[in-house]
Scaffold this motif. Structure first.
Motif, short mmCIF file in Angstrom:
data_model
loop_
_atom_site.label_atom_id
_atom_site.label_comp_id
_atom_site.label_asym_id
_atom_site.label_seq_id
_atom_site.Cartn_x
_atom_site.Cartn_y
_atom_site.Cartn_z
N THR A 20 0.81 -1.23 0.00
CA THR A 20 0.00 0.00 0.00
C THR A 20 0.84 1.28 0.00
N THR A 37 0.76 -2.73 -4.45
CA THR A 37 -0.62 -3.09 -4.13
C THR A 37 -0.69 -4.61 -3.98
N THR A 59 -1.17 7.89 -2.46
CA THR A 59 -1.52 6.62 -1.83
C THR A 59 -1.99 5.65 -2.91
N THR A 60 -2.18 4.39 -2.50
CA THR A 60 -2.77 3.39 -3.38
C THR A 60 -4.09 2.94 -2.77
N ASN A 61 -4.90 2.24 -3.57
CA ASN A 61 -6.16 1.70 -3.04
C ASN A 61 -6.33 0.25 -3.46
N TYR A 62 -7.44 -0.35 -3.03
CA TYR A 62 -7.71 -1.76 -3.31
C TYR A 62 -8.05 -2.03 -4.77
N ILE A 67 -3.23 7.29 -6.24
CA ILE A 67 -4.05 8.50 -6.10
C ILE A 67 -3.14 9.69 -5.88
N SER A 72 -6.45 14.37 -6.14
CA SER A 72 -7.05 13.03 -6.00
C SER A 72 -7.39 12.35 -7.32
N ARG A 74 -7.12 9.53 -9.86
CA ARG A 74 -6.79 8.12 -9.65
C ARG A 74 -6.37 7.49 -10.97
#
Length: 108
Positions: A20, A37, A59-62, A67, A72, A74
């Motif tokens: 992450t 990820t 940041t990263t996401n699922y 991002i 923001s 993505r």
């Protein structure tokens, strides 16, 4: 295209870029962003194509997206596409794990 060694092993890569997280590296005179990820570690340009902030500060996401910390936006790490098509896709760089380390492929 040139392959450049960036880590001694896959374990080394996962230690330096924890799940992450993101990390900026200068490789062959080019700044890249590594993002980790659950799908793996990805290498993309470090500059957001929207307004130029460093993606490594994001940041990263699922969804396997990185991002941008500024607005923001993505970006999907596999395709490079921005989720709403508001800007050009990210430049992506291939990673390859070999017996002697992890390599990134950069244009000559």
């Amino acid at each position: 295209m040139a392959w450049i060694k960036i880590f001694e092993s896959e374990a080394d890569a996962q230690t330096q870029v924890p799940l992450t997280r993101t990390k900026a590296l200068v490789v062959g005179g080019q700044e890249i962003c590594l993002a980790h990820t659950p799908a793996g570690i990805f290498a993309v340009e470090n500059t957001c194509p929207h307004l130029g902030d460093a993606l490594s500060r994001g940041t990263t996401n699922y969804l396997n997206e990185i991002i941008c910390p500024w607005h923001s936006y993505r970006f999907h790490l596999i395709s490079g596409e921005e989720c709403r098509g508001r800007t050009r896709p990210l430049k992506r760089f291939e990673l390859e794990t070999r017996e002697d380390g992890v390599y990134v492929q950069l244009p000559d």
